[in-house]
Design an enzyme around this catalytic site. Structure first.
Site, short mmCIF file in Angstrom:
data_model
loop_
_atom_site.label_atom_id
_atom_site.label_comp_id
_atom_site.label_asym_id
_atom_site.label_seq_id
_atom_site.Cartn_x
_atom_site.Cartn_y
_atom_site.Cartn_z
N TRP A 198 46.53 44.42 51.20
CA TRP A 198 46.44 43.66 49.96
C TRP A 198 47.32 42.40 50.11
CZ3 TRP A 198 50.45 42.69 46.36
CH2 TRP A 198 50.02 42.00 45.22
N ASP A 366 41.33 39.59 32.90
CA ASP A 366 41.62 40.93 32.38
C ASP A 366 42.43 40.87 31.07
OD1 ASP A 366 42.05 43.61 32.19
OD2 ASP A 366 43.13 43.82 34.08
N ARG A 442 46.43 52.57 39.80
CA ARG A 442 46.51 51.56 38.75
C ARG A 442 46.12 52.17 37.40
NH1 ARG A 442 44.03 45.72 37.27
NH2 ARG A 442 45.89 44.49 37.55
N LYS A 475 33.37 37.42 36.69
CA LYS A 475 34.19 37.91 37.81
C LYS A 475 34.13 39.43 37.75
CE LYS A 475 39.03 37.74 39.39
NZ LYS A 475 40.35 37.20 39.00
N TRP A 476 33.53 40.04 38.76
CA TRP A 476 33.33 41.50 38.81
C TRP A 476 34.41 42.07 39.70
CZ3 TRP A 476 28.36 44.31 37.64
CH2 TRP A 476 28.41 45.65 38.01
N ASP A 477 35.38 42.73 39.09
CA ASP A 477 36.57 43.19 39.81
C ASP A 477 36.48 44.69 40.09
OD1 ASP A 477 39.13 43.15 40.87
OD2 ASP A 477 40.11 42.42 39.06
N ASN A 479 39.61 47.54 41.05
CA ASN A 479 41.03 47.58 41.38
C ASN A 479 41.55 48.91 41.89
OD1 ASN A 479 42.10 44.88 40.93
ND2 ASN A 479 41.28 45.16 38.88
N CYS A 525 35.04 40.63 43.47
CA CYS A 525 36.49 40.65 43.64
C CYS A 525 36.90 42.11 43.74
CB CYS A 525 37.12 40.00 42.40
SG CYS A 525 38.90 40.21 42.23
N ASP A 547 44.50 38.00 46.32
CA ASP A 547 45.42 37.75 45.20
C ASP A 547 46.59 36.89 45.65
OD1 ASP A 547 44.04 39.00 43.23
OD2 ASP A 547 45.13 40.89 43.33
#
Ligand code: DGJ
Length: 728
Positions: A198, A366, A442, A475-477, A479, A525, A547
């Protein structure tokens, strides 16, 4: 004709402009790999298969078949029948025993290329590509395997994929189905891969081969930050301009394996496909399994040529978005500006300043839904938080639009928070193992996208928001990675299908989205660049790269990413300094120059900039409009790498017709008491003369290429220059 078949020799010859790939059949019908490399214009032959040497082929020497199976260069090796190298296909019959042996049955050569059901894949018209389908069979299992090779002459690419059909009466268990293999003699090859973490994605790594297997892989349910589904075997000392490279890149967004095995006979076997770890697909009679495709290219003109082949190929034959050939609106994203602490007024404050500086789109990241004020809770509850966004989403969007800006929004559709109404209503929608508390990462779980009801919910949640206001960007994230691989919906013997079905579910969702909203600009993303892969590129023309927005760190990340991806796909923003992650301060100008080698946008609170930095935004906006057509469509040349020299970085983008070249120079560290640095440039037409804009100086292309350009020593660390050469 790109594909020829020599019936007398039972030899297939696949030609692109600069390469040839040859396949031939043994007398028994084993499909052998003869050759891949530089273009061979005349006829091919099968001698490289060494069938006239001991141990001979099984029809000549039946008593020593094992030695043949374990050395013959196979196009698609199978497991359990004494080829002890890495297999590409492992099948277990319902009787329990593993073993599969494929022999040639038939073939078809046709113009164009078929779609791969449910999967992203390259495409081309009948004028652009020709396909060879090799039909192979295992008569005992009743298994048909079709090896497909789509040849793209102009881009020097072969797209390989594999389809397995159960045409027998027994249920089969596919325990491994790779998509491509190359067997060839080793020539001291080195293995080049893209590795990281990351915030340190896709750093270029090269290592020598050792006997045995060496691989990169992901078991995270996504292509991952750590390893990338790319591998190249390169000749020793391969540079940007010289040397050989054999490369494979996987059009897939889930678990993968890319591996090279150096064998006892000094041959290499390079394979790529879905990772077999935990994978098992139940193939009932009449069912078909389609494996994703691998994009192969070969270059005998160094890594630079390999890079340009991939860039052209992805731009011409993988990215479908209408934005592919369009300048993307310059966006400002509020993530690093506000994180979760925002409301309508704060967003509008940023948008007003950004809009008046020439920024064209506002993206709300977000924190706009449910009760989400920290990275905890509400994922799955895609309801606008009207405490933050007073008057609702459409009210905000209208006000942004009134400023003359487009509006974009963030989602993380594949996730579910334990603290969400969705989880309280449907705990079984989370991926989890019976009897175990699923692992949180997360503070969240992953939705079981293998379930049609979950996919329906996810799609409608996203689509309802998009239908509710004038939203032109998503924006398709994603995490967190997958773990606890259990599905309450899949049958017990199909649990090994979950990871792949998850990826298929994701593809189905994104396909639906770009179909219902054809003008939507989608940016994928995953915690930065954790799912930057060719599969995602099929749905979104750009992907958030990392990031880590520090300009100096980005030099290395973007160098590795641009090794295979066109600059138009690389999400890159100017962010605030000191950088939030590294606390490093770099000049605003340098941050702009580095972000221009990507999609270009901003991610900072512009209301907090001083006058000097704010005044630079319109200048950068102008540079973007001036150069983006060239950056999006030109040829990329990597000239110097800070990763290698620890001093400076340099790349160029050249117009395909040689009419202009844009050079970016970043001096990472200043040096005392030095002369200018002589840099041999690339990308220029040797026969043309160029004016360096802003100076009136004329240079010959030849001198720049072979003599070099004298780059002045700049004052201070982290300084950069953009140099624009225009043909006179
Ligand atoms: C990870 C992304 O990479 C960031 O840009 C941001 O969108 C956060 N997620 C939001 O949670």
């Amino acid at each position: 004709m790109a594909i020829g078949y020599d019936g007398a020799r039972r030899l297939f010859k696949l030609d692109t402009t600069n390469t040839t790939y040859m396949i031939a059949l043994s007398p028994e019908g084993y499909v052998g790999h003869v050759y891949y490399g530089r273009r061979i214009y005349g006829e091919g032959d099968t001698r490289l298969l060494r069938m006239e040497e001991e141990p001979y082929t099984p029809s000549v020497n039946e008593g020593e078949k094992a030695s043949f199976m374990d050395f013959f260069p196979m196009e698609y090796p199978t497991g359990g029948v004494s080829d002890y190298r890495e297999s590409c296909l492992e099948v277990r019959a319902s009787s329990g025993g593993p073993g599969c042996e494929l022999l040639y049955a038939d073939h078809k050569i046709y113009k164009g290329k078929k779609k791969l059901a449910g999967l992203p894949a390259s495409f081309g018209t009948e004028d652009e590509t020709e396909t060879l389908d090799l039909y192979c069979e295992d008569g005992v299992l009743g298994l048909k395997v079709i090896l497909s090779y789509a040849v793209f002459e102009k881009e020097n690419v072969i797209a390989r994929s594999v389809r397995a059909e159960n045409s027998g009466g027994e249920t089969l268990r596919l325990e491994k189905v790779y998509s491509a293999c190359i067997d060839m003699d080793n020539e001291d090859y080195e293995m080049l891969t893209l590795c990281g973490s990351w915030a340190r994605e896709r750093h270029i790594q090269t290592r020598s081969l050792a006997y045995g297997k060496q691989s990169v892989a992901s078991a995270k349910g996504e292509s991952s930050h750590q390893q990338h589904p790319f591998m190249a075997l390169v000749s020793p000392g391969c540079t940007q301009e010289q040397g050989e490279a054999y490369a494979m890149h996987f059009v897939y967004s889930g678990n993968f394996l890319a591996q090279t095995e150096l064998t006892q006979f000094d041959a290499v076997r390079m394979v790529m496909g879905i990772s077999p770890e935990g994978f098992c697909w139940v193939l009932r009679p009449g069912e078909v399994f389609q494996a994703p495709e691998v994009i192969l290219t070969y270059s005998d003109r160094g890594l630079g040529q390999m890079t340009r082949s991939y860039h052209d190929f992805y731009r011409n034959h993988l990215i479908r978005s209408p934005y592919r050939d369009r300048k993307r609106p310059i966006l400002i994203n509020n993530w690093e500006a506000t994180y979760f602490a925002f409301d309508t007024e704060k967003l509008l404050e940023i948008a007003r300043v950004a809009g008046s500086a020439g920024i064209e789109m506002f993206v709300m990241d977000d924190g706009w839904f449910g009760k989400r004020n920290e990275p905890k809770g509400s994922l799955g509850d895609w309801v606008v938080n009207e405490e933050k966004l007073k008057g609702g989403l459409s009210c905000l969007v209208e006000q942004i639009n009134a400023l003359g800006m487009d509006f974009g929004i963030w989602f993380e559709p594949e996730m579910i928070s334990p603290d969400s109404d969705l989880y309280r209503a449907h705990p079984d929608w989370a991926i989890r193992l019976p009897g175990r508390t699923p692992v949180q990462s997360r503070n969240q779980y992953v939705l079981d996208l293998s379930r049609p009801d979950v996919r329906e919910y996810v799609y409608e949640s996203v689509a309802a928001i998009l239908r509710s206001a004038n939203i032109t960007y998503v924006k398709w994230d994603m995490n967190r990675q997958l773990s606890d691989l259990g599905s309450a919906w899949l049958a017990a013997d199909s649990q090994g299908e979950l990871s792949h079905r998850f990826v298929l579910g994701l593809y189905e969702l994104q396909e639906k989205l770009v179909t219902e909203f054809p003008d939507l600009l989608l940016e994928n993303c995953s915690s930065g660049g954790g799912r930057f892969d060719p599969g995602m590129l099929y749905y979104s023309p750009q992907i958030w790269c990392s990031d880590d927005t520090d300009a100096i760190e980005r030099l290395v990340i973007q160098e590795g990413t641009a090794l295979v991806y066109p600059l138009s796909a690389i999400g890159a923003h100017v962010s605030a300094c000191p950088n939030h992650m590294l606390k490093r301060s770099t000049p605003f100008e340098t941050r702009g120059h580095v972000a221009l080698a990507g999609t270009f946008g901003y991610e900072l609170d512009v209301t907090k900039l001083d006058h000097e930095e704010l005044a630079m935004i319109p200048v950068q906006v102008e540079l973007y409009h001036k150069y983006n057509d060239l950056i999006r469509s030109g040829d990329y040349y990597r000239i110097a790498s800070y990763r290698e020299n620890h001093s400076h970085d340099c790349w160029a983008v050249a117009a395909k017709d040689g009419s202009e070249v844009l050079l970016t120079w970043v001096q990472v560290f200043a040096r005392p008491n030095v002369h200018s640095r002589r840099v041999r440039l690339q990308g220029f037409d040797p026969k043309s003369r160029y004016r360096l804009e802003g100076t009136g100086q004329i240079y010959s292309g030849e001198m720049l290429l072979y003599g070099g350009f004298l780059m002045e020593n700049l004052q201070g660390d982290y300084q950069s220059r953009l140099l624009h050469f225009v043909r006179v």
